[in-house]
Design a protein around this motif. Sequence first.
Motif, PDB file in Angstrom:
ATOM      1  N   LEU A  11      -0.450   2.058 -13.237  1.00  0.00           N
ATOM      2  CA  LEU A  11       0.183   1.765 -11.952  1.00  0.00           C
ATOM      3  C   LEU A  11      -0.854   1.478 -10.868  1.00  0.00           C
ATOM      4  CD1 LEU A  11       3.007   1.659 -10.618  1.00  0.00           C
ATOM      5  CD2 LEU A  11       2.666   4.041  -9.958  1.00  0.00           C
ATOM      6  N   VAL A  12      -1.911   2.276 -10.868  1.00  0.00           N
ATOM      7  CA  VAL A  12      -2.978   2.067  -9.883  1.00  0.00           C
ATOM      8  C   VAL A  12      -3.603   0.682 -10.065  1.00  0.00           C
ATOM      9  CG1 VAL A  12      -5.285   2.810  -9.182  1.00  0.00           C
ATOM     10  CG2 VAL A  12      -3.498   4.508  -9.568  1.00  0.00           C
ATOM     11  N   PHE A  13      -3.887   0.315 -11.315  1.00  0.00           N
ATOM     12  CA  PHE A  13      -4.511  -0.983 -11.567  1.00  0.00           C
ATOM     13  C   PHE A  13      -3.572  -2.139 -11.215  1.00  0.00           C
ATOM     14  CE2 PHE A  13      -7.514   1.360 -14.348  1.00  0.00           C
ATOM     15  CZ  PHE A  13      -8.692   0.834 -13.846  1.00  0.00           C
TER      16      PHE A  13
ATOM     17  N   THR B  12       0.835  -1.210   0.000  1.00  0.00           N
ATOM     18  CA  THR B  12       0.000   0.000   0.000  1.00  0.00           C
ATOM     19  C   THR B  12       0.864   1.252   0.000  1.00  0.00           C
ATOM     20  OG1 THR B  12      -1.727  -1.173   1.240  1.00  0.00           O
ATOM     21  CG2 THR B  12      -1.823   1.230   1.223  1.00  0.00           C
ATOM     22  N   ALA B  13       1.959   1.223   0.788  1.00  0.00           N
ATOM     23  CA  ALA B  13       2.874   2.373   0.832  1.00  0.00           C
ATOM     24  C   ALA B  13       3.508   2.599  -0.538  1.00  0.00           C
ATOM     25  CB  ALA B  13       3.958   2.137   1.882  1.00  0.00           C
ATOM     26  N   ILE B  14       3.912   1.511  -1.206  1.00  0.00           N
ATOM     27  CA  ILE B  14       4.484   1.626  -2.549  1.00  0.00           C
ATOM     28  C   ILE B  14       3.466   2.234  -3.510  1.00  0.00           C
ATOM     29  CG2 ILE B  14       5.334   0.322  -4.531  1.00  0.00           C
ATOM     30  CD1 ILE B  14       6.559  -1.667  -2.550  1.00  0.00           C
ATOM     31  N   LEU B  15       2.217   1.790  -3.395  1.00  0.00           N
ATOM     32  CA  LEU B  15       1.152   2.313  -4.248  1.00  0.00           C
ATOM     33  C   LEU B  15       0.958   3.810  -4.025  1.00  0.00           C
ATOM     34  CD1 LEU B  15      -1.213   1.894  -6.201  1.00  0.00           C
ATOM     35  CD2 LEU B  15      -2.627   1.254  -4.253  1.00  0.00           C
ATOM     36  N   VAL B  16       0.894   4.213  -2.756  1.00  0.00           N
ATOM     37  CA  VAL B  16       0.670   5.627  -2.429  1.00  0.00           C
ATOM     38  C   VAL B  16       1.837   6.490  -2.903  1.00  0.00           C
ATOM     39  CG1 VAL B  16       0.441   7.273  -0.535  1.00  0.00           C
ATOM     40  CG2 VAL B  16      -0.846   5.133  -0.478  1.00  0.00           C
ATOM     41  N   VAL B  17       3.071   6.038  -2.633  1.00  0.00           N
ATOM     42  CA  VAL B  17       4.254   6.816  -3.037  1.00  0.00           C
ATOM     43  C   VAL B  17       4.337   6.924  -4.561  1.00  0.00           C
ATOM     44  CG1 VAL B  17       6.775   6.817  -3.076  1.00  0.00           C
ATOM     45  CG2 VAL B  17       5.571   6.284  -0.964  1.00  0.00           C
ATOM     46  N   SER B  18       4.092   5.823  -5.251  1.00  0.00           N
ATOM     47  CA  SER B  18       4.163   5.832  -6.717  1.00  0.00           C
ATOM     48  C   SER B  18       3.128   6.770  -7.315  1.00  0.00           C
ATOM     49  CB  SER B  18       3.958   4.409  -7.258  1.00  0.00           C
ATOM     50  OG  SER B  18       4.941   3.534  -6.763  1.00  0.00           O
TER      51      SER B  18
END
Length: 256
Positions: A185-187, A22-28
């Motif tokens: 990226l989100v998907f 989740t952190a990787i998703l948010v940062v990206s």
Amino acid sequence: MSKPLTIKANLLIYLVGIIVLTAILVVSITITLGKVTAQAEYEHTVTDQIVNNIHTTKYFTAQIQQFITDSAATGESDGIEDAQKNLQAAMQSLDAIKKASEELTGSVDSTQSRLKELFETGKNMVSAYNVSREAGNVIMKSTNGFDDQAEKTIDALEELDGKVDHLQELAAQKLESQVAFSTTLVFVLGGFLVVLAAIGGMVIYRRLLFMLGAEPAQSQRLAQQLMQGDLSASIELPATDTQSLIYILLQMRNRW
């Protein structure tokens, strides 16, 4: 033989995995959105300013032509002075374009040279008209004369305008590319989260079944029946089950 992980350890690993992804998703997403915002800001501030300066330069160029033509017709020097003021203003607008985009420096320099040449040719034409109409007409109509210089200057401005349009198209494509990347990226990361959640849930479920030997409700019911003295209570277990809680309870019942 290594000691099996506890339920707590399994849950902890599962939660850490979810949090990290989740952190990787948010940062990206944050980084990508920052790039999109910066590109949109560039499009709004820099590119729009360049377009406005080109339009302004075209206006000043038309004014230069008009003032010089009027001065040639009247023989007065006021038109030359007004044309020079417009030339200076056009140069400032073109300098602003160079400052905004180094890619346009060559085209801007060429356009500035055309404008200076147009003004100098215009001054010579006005002086020639003060001598005779025929002399002025020669400079106006000759090859590389005033009319020819005016046409070349307009062509240079149109070429510069075309390059700005191309830069706008590239900026728009880059913006669309970054938006598409952000969406992908989100998907992708969202899909990883879903898969991880499903796999983690299944692993923890299977771990619980392995430790209990049956569903928690079945295990609880068997324990209650044995506690009440009902030694007939039983649950069918796989032949390979020799370690679960239900197996141990059933072994204890058999000894009673």
